[in-house]
Design an enzyme around this catalytic site. Structure first.
Site, short mmCIF file in Angstrom:
data_model
loop_
_atom_site.label_atom_id
_atom_site.label_comp_id
_atom_site.label_asym_id
_atom_site.label_seq_id
_atom_site.Cartn_x
_atom_site.Cartn_y
_atom_site.Cartn_z
CB CYS A 108 -0.89 -0.04 1.17
SG CYS A 108 -2.58 0.95 0.92
CG HIS A 165 -3.50 -3.78 3.22
ND1 HIS A 165 -2.43 -3.12 3.99
CD2 HIS A 165 -3.95 -2.85 2.73
CE1 HIS A 165 -2.44 -1.79 3.87
NE2 HIS A 165 -3.55 -1.65 2.96
CD GLU A 208 -0.89 -5.72 5.84
OE1 GLU A 208 -0.47 -6.30 4.96
OE2 GLU A 208 -0.82 -4.34 6.08
#
Lengths: 87, 227
Positions: free
Chosen positions: B86, B194, B196
């Site tokens: 990002c 994302h 994560e």
């Protein structure tokens, strides 16, 4: 001392949704006359050590290329004004 | 192996990354402030999402000049893995470690949802645990995620298999529906989604795990780290 007045704008190939939204808002206000809107950034830099206009231009080009503009999607142009320093 | 997660002023996904590495991937990880200047202790460097320096000027434009960045560039030049997620992706393009740039989303609004992605290259050190053309689900959350590059750069990306992830339904106007690209050497990856945030079933998807496990395996195989 020189004053650099720098304009950074999106290249023509780059879509600018913010400018489009502003144009839509202007039409909503009744300004049917507005055919297009461009939105960019404006900077004023005071350069204290440049001895000549050429030197100032070289510095401003470098500053624009390295930070103020992303040359992938933006272009820039500027004017240089010599400032008279009061004694 | 030990991961470095670089925290810039305004980063906001750094703890999600630390949590994913430490608790799910079960590897060592340290939060490194962007004022640090050395990354020689680490096997991989991660640049997290967020709004570094308030996105002033352009997303990532100020962060690319943070004190840590020369070390990130040296790390990348040494062929070690760097992942930007990002805002981290935006920083990598601004630092010119990756080609192109990320501009405002086409629809001019912040997009926050789960996106279907296609793994277009499963031969990178970030993607070996995926299958080519596999569809995975990862969250996206960005206002400036519209990847742009000129046609010559796009042809280069295609020729060298540098397009790693694409969107199944382009959410932001990205050229060629690009969600993630690598550098020519394949050791620097930037992606808007994302991984994560997708490492536990309770979060809705575990598609992000394979990215980190691929990375760990590749670093181990290459013997780039001291255990």
């Amino acid at each position: 001392m020189y004053l650099a007045k720098i304009h950074v704008n999106y290249k023509r190939s780059i879509l600018n949704p913010e400018a489009q939204a502003i144009q839509t808002a202007l039409l909503r206000l009744g300004y049917q006359d507005v055919a297009s809107v461009k939105l960019g950034k404006y900077f004023e830099l005071k350069l204290t050590n440049s001895q000549s206009k050429e030197q100032a231009a070289k510095e401003v080009d470098e500053i624009c290329d390295r930070l103020l503009a992303n040359v992938n999607m933006e272009s820039y142009h500027y004017q240089l004004e010599e400032l008279v320093v009061a004694k | 192996m030990k991961f470095a997660v670089v925290a810039f002023p305004g980063s906001n996904c750094e703890m999600d990354l630390v949590y994913a590495i430490e608790d799910v991937v079960k590897e060592q990880v340290e939060l490194v402030p962007s004022t640090a200047t050395d990354l020689s202790d680490y096997g991989a460097v991660l640049l997290p999402g967020g709004f570094s320096y308030g996105d002033y000027l352009r997303s990532g434009a100020i962060a690319q000049l943070a004190p840590i960045m020369p070390a990130v560039k040296r790390f990348a030049a040494a062929g070690k893995p760097v992942l930007g997620i990002c805002n981290g992706f935006q920083i990598l393009t601004e630092a010119r470690l990756l080609p192109g740039s990320l501009q405002r989303n086409q629809e001019s609004k912040f997009v926050c949802k789960v996106a279907d992605l296609v793994v277009t290259n499963d031969q990178t050190r970030f993607t070996t645990d995926y299958q080519a053309q596999q569809t995975i689900q990862l969250p996206i959350a960005h206002g400036d995620g519209n990847y742009y590059c000129d046609p010559i750069t796009l042809a280069e990306l295609r020729k060298n298999n540098q397009i790693i992830f694409t969107y199944q339904n382009n959410p932001n106007g990205s050229v060629a529906a690009i969600a993630g690209i690598s550098n020519r050497q394949g050791n620097v990856l930037g992606m808007m989604p994302h991984p994560e945030r997708a490492v536990e079933a309770i979060l809705g998807s575990t598609s992000g795990r394979e990215l980190f496990s691929s990375l760990v395996n590749s670093v181990r195989k290459r013997g780039l780290i001291h255990e």
